[in-house]
Design an enzyme around this catalytic site. Sequence first.
Site, PDB file in Angstrom:
ATOM      1  N   ILE A 179      10.050  -0.760   5.435  1.00 14.86           N
ATOM      2  CA  ILE A 179      10.042   0.527   4.740  1.00 14.86           C
ATOM      3  C   ILE A 179       8.961   0.552   3.662  1.00 14.86           C
ATOM      4  CG2 ILE A 179      11.411   2.162   3.393  1.00 14.86           C
ATOM      5  CD1 ILE A 179      12.359   1.718   6.337  1.00 14.86           C
ATOM      6  N   LYS A 180       8.069   1.529   3.792  1.00 17.94           N
ATOM      7  CA  LYS A 180       7.020   1.698   2.787  1.00 17.94           C
ATOM      8  C   LYS A 180       7.572   2.566   1.670  1.00 17.94           C
ATOM      9  CE  LYS A 180       2.117   1.787   3.869  1.00 17.94           C
ATOM     10  NZ  LYS A 180       1.055   2.566   4.504  1.00 17.94           N
ATOM     11  N   VAL A 181       7.493   2.070   0.457  1.00 21.56           N
ATOM     12  CA  VAL A 181       7.942   2.872  -0.692  1.00 21.56           C
ATOM     13  C   VAL A 181       6.797   2.958  -1.698  1.00 21.56           C
ATOM     14  CG1 VAL A 181      10.385   2.238  -0.427  1.00 21.56           C
ATOM     15  CG2 VAL A 181       8.933   0.894  -1.904  1.00 21.56           C
TER      16      VAL A 181
END
Length: 217
Positions: free
Chosen positions: A82-84
């Site tokens: 997951i890219k945050v």
Amino acid sequence: MKLFLDTANTDEIREAMTWGVIDGVTTNPTLVAREGRDFHHLLAEICQLVPGPVSAEVISTTAAEMVAEAQVLAAVGAQVVIKVPMTPAGLQATTKLKELGIKTNVTLVFSFNQALLAAKAGAAFISPFLGRLDDLGHDGVALISQICVIFRGYNLQSQVIAASIRHPLHVVQVASAGANVATIPFTVLKSMFKHPLTDLGVERFLADWQAAKRPGK
Ligand code: G3P
């Protein structure tokens, strides 16, 4: 150094995978929007093509919403990361997702201090955008080098993804700087094949081979 493909285009991914050189894929909302497809279906298709890490970015702005969005995306495939964004909410989400056993890639990193905070929060990957720094007259490669040297000195575990790569020389530079991963657009990947002496050499070998087969020789 691992090579990730920075794209959401499945034709590009499919072709690059046949060359056996791609270890993973990174996407971002701009790249996904360009494809004009349902994100979850697209992500599922990418996961079928790529066994390695596939980064999918959340578009929420609060930590609670990012975590909820991340859980849905992570369910698409075991390799989804997951890219945050590198914001206080993003780091809050990173901490929570680590507790939940979901890997994160903290994105939009432009300084060493941001990288340090992301590593402390438990990011599996950190993405400094060197091309966008270069665009402003800063030295993107120097930032990659600084992060890699200090992280190794302190044994910080986050992997550094050199992102926003614009040309083949960037790949050479970030490999020299010690990046764990370079994520590269398809056009840059294709340009890495090219050398005029290779083209000339292939042409000459084929011509010599054909000439030797002429009747009477
Ligand atoms: O991985 C980050 C990358 O997608 C951003 O690239 O060219 O938009 O700065 P660029």
